[in-house]
Write an enzyme that holds these catalytic residues in place. Sequence first.
Site, PDB file in Angstrom:
ATOM      1  N   HIS A  74     -51.904  24.721  30.778  1.00  0.00           N
ATOM      2  CA  HIS A  74     -52.311  23.995  29.570  1.00  0.00           C
ATOM      3  C   HIS A  74     -51.742  22.580  29.615  1.00  0.00           C
ATOM      4  O   HIS A  74     -50.638  22.353  30.097  1.00  0.00           O
ATOM      5  CB  HIS A  74     -51.918  24.729  28.293  1.00  0.00           C
ATOM      6  N   ASP A  76     -51.313  20.565  26.882  1.00  0.00           N
ATOM      7  CA  ASP A  76     -50.566  20.113  25.702  1.00  0.00           C
ATOM      8  C   ASP A  76     -49.107  20.574  25.739  1.00  0.00           C
ATOM      9  O   ASP A  76     -48.744  21.483  26.488  1.00  0.00           O
ATOM     10  CB  ASP A  76     -51.237  20.584  24.400  1.00  0.00           C
ATOM     11  N   ASP A 106     -42.716  23.730  30.518  1.00  0.00           N
ATOM     12  CA  ASP A 106     -43.841  24.349  29.788  1.00  0.00           C
ATOM     13  C   ASP A 106     -44.936  23.314  29.568  1.00  0.00           C
ATOM     14  O   ASP A 106     -44.990  22.709  28.514  1.00  0.00           O
ATOM     15  CB  ASP A 106     -43.325  24.919  28.468  1.00  0.00           C
ATOM     16  N   GLU A 138     -53.131  24.887  23.822  1.00  0.00           N
ATOM     17  CA  GLU A 138     -52.529  26.217  24.008  1.00  0.00           C
ATOM     18  C   GLU A 138     -51.448  26.459  22.978  1.00  0.00           C
ATOM     19  O   GLU A 138     -51.319  27.547  22.417  1.00  0.00           O
ATOM     20  CB  GLU A 138     -51.949  26.345  25.426  1.00  0.00           C
ATOM     21  N   GLU A 139     -50.644  25.408  22.735  1.00  0.00           N
ATOM     22  CA  GLU A 139     -49.450  25.573  21.903  1.00  0.00           C
ATOM     23  C   GLU A 139     -49.774  25.803  20.430  1.00  0.00           C
ATOM     24  O   GLU A 139     -48.905  26.166  19.656  1.00  0.00           O
ATOM     25  CB  GLU A 139     -48.526  24.350  22.043  1.00  0.00           C
ATOM     26  N   GLU A 166     -47.380  29.716  33.448  1.00  0.00           N
ATOM     27  CA  GLU A 166     -46.321  29.569  32.435  1.00  0.00           C
ATOM     28  C   GLU A 166     -44.970  29.922  33.066  1.00  0.00           C
ATOM     29  O   GLU A 166     -44.913  30.695  34.025  1.00  0.00           O
ATOM     30  CB  GLU A 166     -46.588  30.511  31.249  1.00  0.00           C
ATOM     31  N   HIS A 361     -39.930  24.359  24.755  1.00  0.00           N
ATOM     32  CA  HIS A 361     -39.913  23.977  23.328  1.00  0.00           C
ATOM     33  C   HIS A 361     -38.545  23.446  22.875  1.00  0.00           C
ATOM     34  O   HIS A 361     -38.359  23.152  21.699  1.00  0.00           O
ATOM     35  CB  HIS A 361     -40.338  25.146  22.414  1.00  0.00           C
TER      36      HIS A 361
HETATM   37 ZN   LIG Z   1     -46.791  27.086  27.745  1.00  0.00          ZN
END
Ligand SMILES: [Zn+2]
Length: 389
Positions: A74, A76, A106, A138-139, A166, A361
């Site tokens: 992903h 984003d 990530d 995705e997030e 991931e 994150h």
């Molecule tokens: Zn991710």
Amino acid sequence: MAGETVDSIEMLRRLVAFDTTSRNSNLALIDYVQGYLKSHGVESKLVPNEDGKKANLFATVGPNVKDGVVLSGHTDVVPVDGQPWVTDPWTLTLKDDKYYGRGTCDMKAFYAIALARLPMMLKAGLKKPIHFALSYDEEIGCLGAHSLAAAMATEVPKPRAIIIGEPTMMTVVHAHKASVSFVTKFTGFEAHSSMTHLGVSAIHFAGEFIHYLNTVQDELEAAAPKDSEFVPAAATFNVGTIVGGTAGNILARECEVLWGYRELPTRPIEALGERAKAWLETELLPKMKAKHPAAAIDTVLRAATPGFSPEGNDEAKTLAGSWSGSNAVGSVVYGTEAGIFRRTLGVPTVVCGPGDIAQAHQPNEFILASQIDACEGFMDRMVEWACRD
Ligand SMILES: [Zn+2]
């Protein structure tokens, strides 16, 4: 113009520099990747979102035949707002064998490493194709992956395996829970806080709902399968935010509860949500309305990410295991796009990528240099496999 050759770190530096926080457009990054692929003679297709401000991208390297492998990532990243970053999150920074930057772990490193290997893939003489699949949003609930997987299902000859990159520390993950979230808005009726018989407090009834979720949670824990490979073993609820009320001496007119759950992939994804909505409708709402007829409860689905079941992923497990050099196969409780790709394409799928989800994150997100090395080894062995008949 002949295509440029860059190493994994330089490609990661370039990708990290695009602020692809989910609220922003991802088109600058997508344009860059599309141009890079094109400079090497590889055409790609875009699958835009409704307003055209974001796009998924897919591209095939090597012959356009079946039995290839899909590398999925992903584009984003989660916001850096309010986080105490020591370095600039959009500038890849090396310190003590760790590369810092938003999205390093990530999950831009996975496809940065793959993209940096593009000239090598083209030279190697692939007999089986390697497909790139880059998604948006995705997030915020795996929004882009549905249209990306649907487009690939019709346009890409059936691949043999899908790798979702991931962060798993390059171990092979063959299952994860589903994730569902809702916003429930409780509407009461304002009255002076001394006159509780004249109104209905949205906050008090929201509290009853949270208590209900806790009792269901206890019931699920008590009934959890003893041999579950998930930790925690049962489905779990979480109330993420509550917003409501105006003053200490007013019965609250409104209260909004953002809640959700993580369900086992072997159970129907919507069941717990339907059960909770039915309870709100038949148990709680009548009690509120008995206090005042203006009371209301409205629940809106925010996002649903399907679970990822272990069944039917053996071929992807074997291949990814042989490329990563790890025999360990595990499960995770965080959601990925794996369930969407698995269902839509009907192809064995695993999650396997560099970095540790513990750093995802977070402020000062990083990826270990050794994880980049490990992922490069994975890609090299994958290319060797793709060159064989
Ligand atoms: Zn991710």
